[in-house]
Write an enzyme that holds these catalytic residues in place. Sequence first.
Site, PDB file in Angstrom:
ATOM      1  N   ARG A  36      -3.966  -4.965   8.318  1.00  0.00           N
ATOM      2  CA  ARG A  36      -5.035  -3.607   8.664  1.00  0.00           C
ATOM      3  C   ARG A  36      -5.705  -4.641   8.881  1.00  0.00           C
ATOM      4  O   ARG A  36      -6.539  -3.974  10.010  1.00  0.00           O
ATOM      5  CB  ARG A  36      -5.462  -3.059   7.400  1.00  0.00           C
ATOM      6  CG  ARG A  36      -3.953  -1.957   6.477  1.00  0.00           C
ATOM      7  CD  ARG A  36      -5.225  -1.139   5.797  1.00  0.00           C
ATOM      8  NE  ARG A  36      -5.078  -2.269   4.691  1.00  0.00           N
ATOM      9  CZ  ARG A  36      -5.449  -1.540   2.920  1.00  0.00           C
ATOM     10  NH1 ARG A  36      -6.320  -0.410   3.192  1.00  0.00           N
ATOM     11  NH2 ARG A  36      -5.648  -3.498   2.323  1.00  0.00           N
TER      12      ARG A  36
ATOM     13  N   TYR B  35       6.062  -8.399   8.756  1.00  0.00           N
ATOM     14  CA  TYR B  35       5.974  -6.937   8.938  1.00  0.00           C
ATOM     15  C   TYR B  35       6.390  -6.566   9.558  1.00  0.00           C
ATOM     16  O   TYR B  35       6.270  -7.569  11.515  1.00  0.00           O
ATOM     17  CB  TYR B  35       4.513  -6.769   8.279  1.00  0.00           C
ATOM     18  CG  TYR B  35       4.112  -6.727   6.993  1.00  0.00           C
ATOM     19  CD1 TYR B  35       4.417  -5.909   6.496  1.00  0.00           C
ATOM     20  CD2 TYR B  35       3.527  -8.275   6.208  1.00  0.00           C
ATOM     21  CE1 TYR B  35       3.838  -6.647   4.722  1.00  0.00           C
ATOM     22  CE2 TYR B  35       3.394  -8.868   5.905  1.00  0.00           C
ATOM     23  CZ  TYR B  35       3.401  -7.898   4.675  1.00  0.00           C
ATOM     24  OH  TYR B  35       2.757  -7.835   3.168  1.00  0.00           O
TER      25      TYR B  35
ATOM     26  N   ASP C 186      -7.039   2.058   8.305  1.00  0.00           N
ATOM     27  CA  ASP C 186      -5.937   2.636   8.247  1.00  0.00           C
ATOM     28  C   ASP C 186      -5.850   3.809   8.919  1.00  0.00           C
ATOM     29  O   ASP C 186      -7.413   4.187   9.042  1.00  0.00           O
ATOM     30  CB  ASP C 186      -4.986   2.453   6.871  1.00  0.00           C
ATOM     31  CG  ASP C 186      -5.777   2.677   6.049  1.00  0.00           C
ATOM     32  OD1 ASP C 186      -5.907   3.778   6.539  1.00  0.00           O
ATOM     33  OD2 ASP C 186      -4.657   2.489   4.918  1.00  0.00           O
TER      34      ASP C 186
ATOM     35  N   ASP D 234       0.318  -0.967   0.119  1.00  0.00           N
ATOM     36  CA  ASP D 234       0.158  -0.190   0.436  1.00  0.00           C
ATOM     37  C   ASP D 234       0.970   1.387   0.209  1.00  0.00           C
ATOM     38  O   ASP D 234       2.226   1.008   0.668  1.00  0.00           O
ATOM     39  CB  ASP D 234      -0.632  -0.271   1.456  1.00  0.00           C
ATOM     40  CG  ASP D 234      -1.550  -1.116   1.267  1.00  0.00           C
ATOM     41  OD1 ASP D 234      -2.215  -1.719  -0.070  1.00  0.00           O
ATOM     42  OD2 ASP D 234      -2.679  -1.135   2.307  1.00  0.00           O
TER      43      ASP D 234
END
Length: 300
Positions: A188, A75, A89, A47
């Site tokens: 997310r 991550y 988000d 993203d």
Amino acid sequence: MTTTSEPIVADGIVVVDKPAGLTSHTVVARVRRLAGTRKVGHAGTLDPMATGVLVVGVNRATRLLGHLQLADKSYDATMLLGATTTTDDAEGELLTQASPEALAAVTEAAIEAELPAFRGEISQIPSKVSAIKVDGKRAYERVRAGEEIELKPRSVTISRYDVLAVRRGEQGVEVDISVDCSSGTYIRALARDLGARLGVGGHLTALRRTRVGGFGLTAAHTLEELGEQFALLPIADVAAETFPRFDADAEQEAAIRTGRPLAGLKLSAGETAMFAPDGTFLALYSAQGPLAKPSAVFVG
């Protein structure tokens, strides 16, 4: 590794440390200009708000991307518990805000108690602003057009989900996490669902991908660094490090170059990287019954 300040035409992999604010498509366009070739593609979209590892293939290595083991990813992220948004988000509009009384119950122990529900193979509903197609159109395009959509849950695997830090602030409870997961996992959604389980809502505020398959941040370069020295992992080196290796003789090389099956080879399970006597990476072959057959040939 090949490094040069001049446009290159070699085949290989570039590991980019993507900055925030750029789409993966924009990064590919930048790499095209730096590499001096149109044949550039990436594996695993990030993203615009996310940073970190984006694996990019140059020239013939674009075809290698689909054969690399890139399903396992890592991550580091920060989520805010206590508020929900339209996009799960920080870029979305605020939907709900938890009361101070509800937030008081969100302790580190309470957070840790919910994590086992997210470890292992789980069913996850993707974020509505994901790139998943719904009747031929991206989910995020439908949401931005004002449509209401329902996405189906999908199975993903979270092999590690650790809390690194918990901070209590004016807007809610910030939680730093580190995750190892399968491809298709939405971080997310992890923030959204953890907040839901705690009864206060949640969304993601920062995301950094630290690893894709065997490619980590130690091998990654910023676009500015690549502009000064274009760091390319040659396709032969990547193939040799990723797959079992078979060194062909001259007769076998001739057959491999034209994609002909080979008999009498004892190859390992899965795909094997086939090399010419001079070290040129030729193809990926796999055992199919008594024959070794090509899954991809990388030379003309």
